[in-house]
Design an enzyme around this catalytic site. Structure first.
Site: not given
Ligand code: GLU
Length: 616
Positions: A411, A453, A478, A498
């Site tokens: 990411t 995810d 997240s 992360g």
């Protein structure tokens, strides 16, 4: 606490980031790497990304009169070229925007979406057991409808001034002319080599001549230049209903394995899934922390709710006046509490209601703060709370549920603030570094593996699990692009990659800046730890060296992790100055720039960290 208003020397120096100065040494005969600095202070607008070419592209847009949204889209398109394993048109992301003229914070939700044909058992094998995670990643099954192209278009339409073609121009040039390969790009390619070799078009593109790209060599991606060119000429419809859509669907349904490579699972995407895709505007999350207004991303990201709940819980403690170890203890404990609630209650709100208002309420935070003992770490996992609107002093709790996702350093986050006070805080991804590993043939980009995810199987079939796959559902994220205002005026913005550690990285950075008097670069550079309601705390070696022993006395148990996150941020300083901040070290260091650098300003520590927020 009164603000320190420090006058900084108003000497206008060279235009930071617009000069391609020679940077760190590269091998003899190789191209010099562009300069990278983690801090820049000046005027005219600020950009912080992980990559000097992307920062430069963003700064060029600002210097030419573009606003924060224009520069963010242009920088993101550049990152699609230089950071193709973290971001690109094959992925998705979340765009948070502050409009200085209206005072409004808005968000665009560009999350990848499950095919309509995807059911709750999509990631289970014939016996009903969860698929091996890597097998699921490296398959067509993990690929959701990409959200990034529509996010760019929506950001430009809603907040920008440029056309898509204008915003893509820098990325197209970079893809055509190439960028200089650095150590991080080579390392990331090496880490993905096995995965990339499984897919013919990926190996062809990213292992030129069958080998890892050399540091100092120039990497070109003419296929991606053509894809961007198609988007520029024909609009985003070409991606969701045109030839590109057909190519994506064909690739997902029949992944292009290399000769001799094992077959991977085909995916479920159909053309109708791309055609019906939307990247909606959503109301941001908001909490007030020490008198500041903190805005983030609402579900399906758990970023805004979990950072927000963490801040609300931490606000119950005087973090500004306790020791560093005590502040970190509270940060770790509040993170665990907020994660217990995230795991239990947050998923795509279109499929199961998320009690967002209660999760972010002060009443709930007061109740949840009861779970924190200032002198002792709780046994993990801690139970989830009950956000039912009825809060007593220290109540019973609901059983905890586990986080289903694995985490990697993938990411990318970019942050832009323009001279008018508009801010774009944008996190984008293709999920794992290298995504699914599947490149769309002749199109120059890798497809995401975002659908991994989803939680593959509920840990406790009796407890509700908000993140199981379903037709058309968006997996919980997240990502936590964050904007902080002070009395409605722009103050700062931050974000990080992360996986689920994004949340704790953003929380720790905010606490460092707001409560612990660090400047933004110091807050970003500070050694990190992450407690996501797991038995042990993941912590970087420097964190363990500085605080490990004392925190262990309080009961924290650690697992060493080489590196957590790679944040970027911007801050509006007194006297009309802007600061851009990036990582000094992690992931090879990030790249901060301002349009007009003010000589000597970066050396003035008090000016870089005026007191913000009410004392905690
Ligand atoms: N897929 C992750 C999320 O949406 C981000 C990936 C990463 O940063 O590792 O939360």
């Amino acid at each position: 606490m009164p603000r320190r208003r420090t006058a900084l020397p108003a000497v206008v120096g060279l235009t930071a980031g617009l000069l391609a100065a020679a940077g760190p040494a590269s091998p003899a005969g190789a191209e010099p790497l562009p300069e990278k600095v983690p801090l820049a202070v000046g005027t005219g607008g600020a950009v912080a990304t992980v990559d000097p070419d992307a920062t430069r592209v963003g700064l060029e847009v600002l210097a030419a009169g573009g606003n924060a949204a224009d520069a963010a889209v242009a920088a993101a398109a550049a990152l699609g070229v230089t950071e193709p394993y973290s971001a690109g048109v094959g992925g998705g992301g979340f765009f948070v925007h502050f409009d200085a003229a209206t005072g409004e914070v808005s968000t665009i939700e560009g999350r990848e979406t499950a095919p309509l044909a995807m059911g709750a058992d999509a990631f289970l094998d014939a016996e009903g057991n969860p698929l091996d995670f890597d097998e699921a990643v490296q398959s067509g099954l993990s690929v959701g409808t990409p959200g990034t192209p529509l996010t760019w278009v929506r950001a430009l339409e809603e907040f920008g001034t440029l056309s898509l073609a204008e915003a893509l121009a820098g990325g197209i040039r970079l893809a055509e002319e190439g960028f200089v390969v650095d150590e991080t790009f080579r390392e990331q390619t090496a880490e993905n080599e096995e995965k990339f070799r499984r897919f013919a078009p990926t190996a062809e593109l990213f292992l030129p001549g069958g080998a890892l790209p050399e540091v100092g060599s120039v990497f070109r991606n003419p296929d991606l230049a053509r894809t961007y060119g198609t988007l520029a000429a024909e609009g985003v419809g070409s991606f969701y209903t045109g030839e590109l859509a057909e190519a994506i669907v064909a690739t997902v349904q029949d992944p292009p394995e290399a000769a001799g490579a094992e077959e991977v699972r085909p995916g479920l995407l159909e053309e109708g899934d791309l055609a019906r895709y939307d990247a909606p505007l959503r109301a941001p999350t908001r909490v007030d922390y020490r008198g500041l207004q903190v805005y983030g991303m609402a579900p399906p990201s758990s970023g805004g709710s979990t950072v927000g709940e963490g801040l609300n819980v931490l606000e119950q403690f005087p973090l500004g006046s306790v020791s560093e170890v005590s502040a970190l203890h509270h940060f770790l404990e509040a993170s665990a509490v907020a994660f217990a609630d995230r795991n239990r209650y947050v998923g795509d709100p279109a499929y199961a209601p998320v009690p967002l208002g209660e999760l972010l309420s002060d009443g709930f935070a007061t109740e949840r703060a009861c779970a924190i003992d200032p002198g002792k770490a709780a046994t993990k996992p801690v139970d989830a709370g009950v956000p039912d609107g009825e809060y007593g002093p220290c109540p019973g709790a609901a059983a905890a549920s586990a986080d289903g996702g694995a985490e990697g350093p993938s990411t990318t986050h970019l942050t832009v603030g323009d001279a008018d006070g508009n801010i774009a805080s944008y996190t984008l991804t293709i999920e794992q570094t290298g995504g699914s590993g599947i490149t769309v043939p002749d199109a120059g980009f890798i497809l995401n593996n975002e659908l991994t995810d989803f939680t593959f199987a509920a840990a406790d079939p009796a407890a509700p699990e908000p993140n199981l796959p379903a037709p058309g559902k968006r997996p919980r994220s997240s990502m936590s692009p964050t904007i902080v205002l002070d009395d409605g005026e722009p103050l700062l913005a931050v974000g990080s990659p992360g996986g689920s550690t994004i949340i704790t990285t953003v929380l720790q950075t905010l606490v460092g800046r707001i409560d612990r008097d660090l400047d933004l670069v110091e807050a970003i550079a500070a050694p990190r730890a992450t407690q996501r309601n797991t038995e042990t705390v993941n912590a970087e070696p420097a964190f363990l060296a500085a605080y490990g022993a004392e925190l262990a006395v309080l009961g924290h148990v650690f697992t060493e992790t080489a590196e957590i996150g790679a944040a970027t941020g911007i801050e509006y300083l007194p006297d009309g100055l802007l600061l851009a901040a990036a990582e000094p070290e992690r992931r090879g260091g990030g790249s901060a720039g301002v349009v007009e650098e003010v000589g000597g300003a970066a050396a003035d520590a008090a000016g870089l960290a005026p007191d913000i927020g009410d004392a905690g």
